[in-house]
Design a protein around this motif. Structure first.
Motif, PDB file in Angstrom:
ATOM      1  N   ARG A 105      -4.359  -7.530   7.360  1.00  0.00           N
ATOM      2  CA  ARG A 105      -5.587  -7.985   6.689  1.00  0.00           C
ATOM      3  C   ARG A 105      -6.241  -6.877   5.870  1.00  0.00           C
ATOM      4  NH1 ARG A 105      -6.452 -10.687  11.766  1.00  0.00           N
ATOM      5  NH2 ARG A 105      -7.704  -8.902  12.440  1.00  0.00           N
ATOM      6  N   ASN A 106      -6.117  -5.643   6.322  1.00  0.00           N
ATOM      7  CA  ASN A 106      -6.886  -4.543   5.734  1.00  0.00           C
ATOM      8  C   ASN A 106      -6.117  -3.651   4.768  1.00  0.00           C
ATOM      9  OD1 ASN A 106      -9.078  -5.401   7.260  1.00  0.00           O
ATOM     10  ND2 ASN A 106      -8.607  -4.020   8.961  1.00  0.00           N
ATOM     11  N   SER A 107      -4.811  -3.850   4.634  1.00  0.00           N
ATOM     12  CA  SER A 107      -4.014  -2.971   3.776  1.00  0.00           C
ATOM     13  C   SER A 107      -4.182  -3.340   2.303  1.00  0.00           C
ATOM     14  CB  SER A 107      -2.539  -3.045   4.167  1.00  0.00           C
ATOM     15  OG  SER A 107      -2.344  -2.512   5.463  1.00  0.00           O
ATOM     16  N   ASP A 108      -4.185  -2.317   1.464  1.00  0.00           N
ATOM     17  CA  ASP A 108      -4.308  -2.525   0.021  1.00  0.00           C
ATOM     18  C   ASP A 108      -2.990  -2.962  -0.603  1.00  0.00           C
ATOM     19  OD1 ASP A 108      -7.001  -1.624   0.053  1.00  0.00           O
ATOM     20  OD2 ASP A 108      -6.302   0.448   0.046  1.00  0.00           O
ATOM     21  N   LEU A 109      -1.891  -2.640   0.058  1.00  0.00           N
ATOM     22  CA  LEU A 109      -0.555  -2.990  -0.428  1.00  0.00           C
ATOM     23  C   LEU A 109       0.339  -3.244   0.775  1.00  0.00           C
ATOM     24  CD1 LEU A 109       1.803  -3.157  -2.494  1.00  0.00           C
ATOM     25  CD2 LEU A 109       1.936  -0.649  -2.387  1.00  0.00           C
ATOM     26  N   ILE A 110       1.060  -4.372   0.744  1.00  0.00           N
ATOM     27  CA  ILE A 110       1.997  -4.711   1.811  1.00  0.00           C
ATOM     28  C   ILE A 110       3.397  -4.784   1.201  1.00  0.00           C
ATOM     29  CG2 ILE A 110       2.683  -6.435   3.530  1.00  0.00           C
ATOM     30  CD1 ILE A 110      -0.300  -7.353   3.486  1.00  0.00           C
ATOM     31  N   ILE A 111       4.291  -3.947   1.712  1.00  0.00           N
ATOM     32  CA  ILE A 111       5.688  -3.958   1.280  1.00  0.00           C
ATOM     33  C   ILE A 111       6.506  -4.654   2.356  1.00  0.00           C
ATOM     34  CG2 ILE A 111       7.700  -2.543   0.723  1.00  0.00           C
ATOM     35  CD1 ILE A 111       5.766  -0.379  -0.252  1.00  0.00           C
ATOM     36  N   SER A 112       7.143  -5.732   1.989  1.00  0.00           N
ATOM     37  CA  SER A 112       7.940  -6.530   2.929  1.00  0.00           C
ATOM     38  C   SER A 112       9.412  -6.373   2.585  1.00  0.00           C
ATOM     39  CB  SER A 112       7.532  -8.008   2.840  1.00  0.00           C
ATOM     40  OG  SER A 112       8.437  -8.832   3.538  1.00  0.00           O
TER      41      SER A 112
END
Length: 279
Positions: free
Chosen positions: A229-236
C-alpha cells in the motif's frame, strides 16, 4: 488472472516433475499424481493459477517427505548466476542506458523456471534472453516512476534470478524491500536463497506470508500488505506474480518472460518474449 483449462494438465506436469525431484519411488510418485488428480473437479476457474498450485505442492511434500524438492537445483542456479554476475554488471556499466540493460538482465533471469520449463538450459536461455528486444515495454513510465520513488517493493520470483535482480537493485540505487516466498515451492526464492545470492546485502528481504508460487494479496502478511500500500513503485517479477496481481491497482510494473501459451494468450504476446508492462 483466472485459471484456464490449459492450466490443469500443467499442474499435473509440475506435480510429476516435483515428485521425481523428491524421490525415485514410483509408488509415491503415482500417489502424488492420484492425489493431485482429485483436486481437479474442485478447481475454480475464477481463481488465479498460483492459488491452485499452492494446493499441489503440499501433497508432494506430504507423500515424499521432502520439504524442498528443488533445493539442489536452486543452489546450482544461484552458483551459476553468481559466476556470470561480474560479466552482467559489466554489460550494465558499458550500456548506453544502464538502467534499461539492468531491467533486461533482470527479466532474462526470469527464464529460469522449472514450473513452466522443466528442461531449462541455464547458459543458453540467459544468453538468448539478453540478446532479445522487449516485445512490450513501458520503460519510460517505469523510469519516471523510479525517479520519484522514495521506496520500492520488489516481488521476487525464482531463486536463480535473485542474482540478476540484485544487479537491477544496485543500478536503481533506491531503498528496496525484496519479497520472497514464505516456504519452498517450485524453484521460487526463499529467504535462504536470497541470502545465498547476496541479495540481503542490497535490500531488506522479507517473506511474503503467502504459500503460493505467486503473490496472492489476501494471503500475504500484514508487513507485505502495508509495504504494498505504501510503496512508490512495485516491481513484480515473473508469471506467478503476474497471475496473482494482474487485476490489482497501484504503481505496479510487471517484469517477466512469457513462458507458456496461457500467458501468451492472456497478454496477446508470444512465448519467449520479454515484457516490462505497467499495470
Amino acid at each position: 488472472m483466472r485459471t484456464y483449462l490449459e492450466c490443469i494438465p500443467c499442474f499435473l506436469k509440475q506435480a510429476l516433475f516435483a515428485a521425481r525431484a523428491a524421490t525415485n519411488d514410483e509408488k509415491k510418485i503415482k500417489e502424488v499424481l492420484d492425489r493431485v488428480g482429485l483436486l481437479f473437479p474442485e478447481i475454480p476457474l475464477t481463481s488465479p493459477p498460483p492459488e491452485t498450485a499452492s494446493l499441489v505442492y503440499p501433497i508432494v511434500r506430504e507423500i515424499t517427505g521432502v520439504l524442498d524438492p528443488y533445493k539442489g537445483m536452486k543452489e546450482k542456479n544461484i552458483r551459476e548466476a553468481l559466476k556470470v554476475y561480474s560479466s552482467m554488471k559489466a554489460l550494465v556499466e558499458a550500456a548506453d542506458d544502464p538502467l534499461q540493460m539492468a531491467v533486461k538482465i533482470s527479466i532474462a533471469g526470469n527464464s529460469i523456471d522449472f514450473g513452466a520449463n522443466p528442461g531449462f538450459d541455464f547458459e543458453a536461455e540467459i544468453k538468448e534472453a539478453i540478446e532479445k528486444d522487449f516485445s512490450l515495454t513501458h520503460f519510460e513510465a517505469f523510469k519516471r516512476r523510479l525517479d520519484k520513488a522514495r521506496n520500492i517493493l520488489f516481488l521476487g520470483d525464482n531463486a536463480g534470478e535473485t542474482v540478476f535482480d540484485r544487479i537491477l537493485i544496485e543500478t536503481m540505487r533506491k531503498p528496496v524491500t525484496y519479497v520472497v516466498r514464505e516456504k519452498p515451492i517450485i524453484n521460487d526464492a526463499t529467504l535462504e536463497d536470497a541470502i545465498n545470492s547476496g541479495l540481503n546485502e542490497v535490500a531488506e528481504v522479507i517473506p511474503s506470508g503467502c504459500d503460493a508460487p505467486g503473490t496472492i494479496l489476501s494471503r500475504c502478511s500484514k508487513n507485505v500488505l502495508q509495504a504494498f500500500r505504501n510503496s512508490d513503485l512495485i516491481i513484480s517479477k515473473g508469471q506467478g506474480n503476474f497471475e496473482g496481481l494482474s487485476e490489482e491497482k497501484g504503481p505496479i510494473f510487471f517484469l517477466l518472460m512469457v513462458k507458456c501459451p496461457v500467458i501468451a494468450r492472456h497478454t496477446g504476446l508470444k512465448e519467449g518474449e520479454l515484457v516490462l508492462m505497467q499495470a
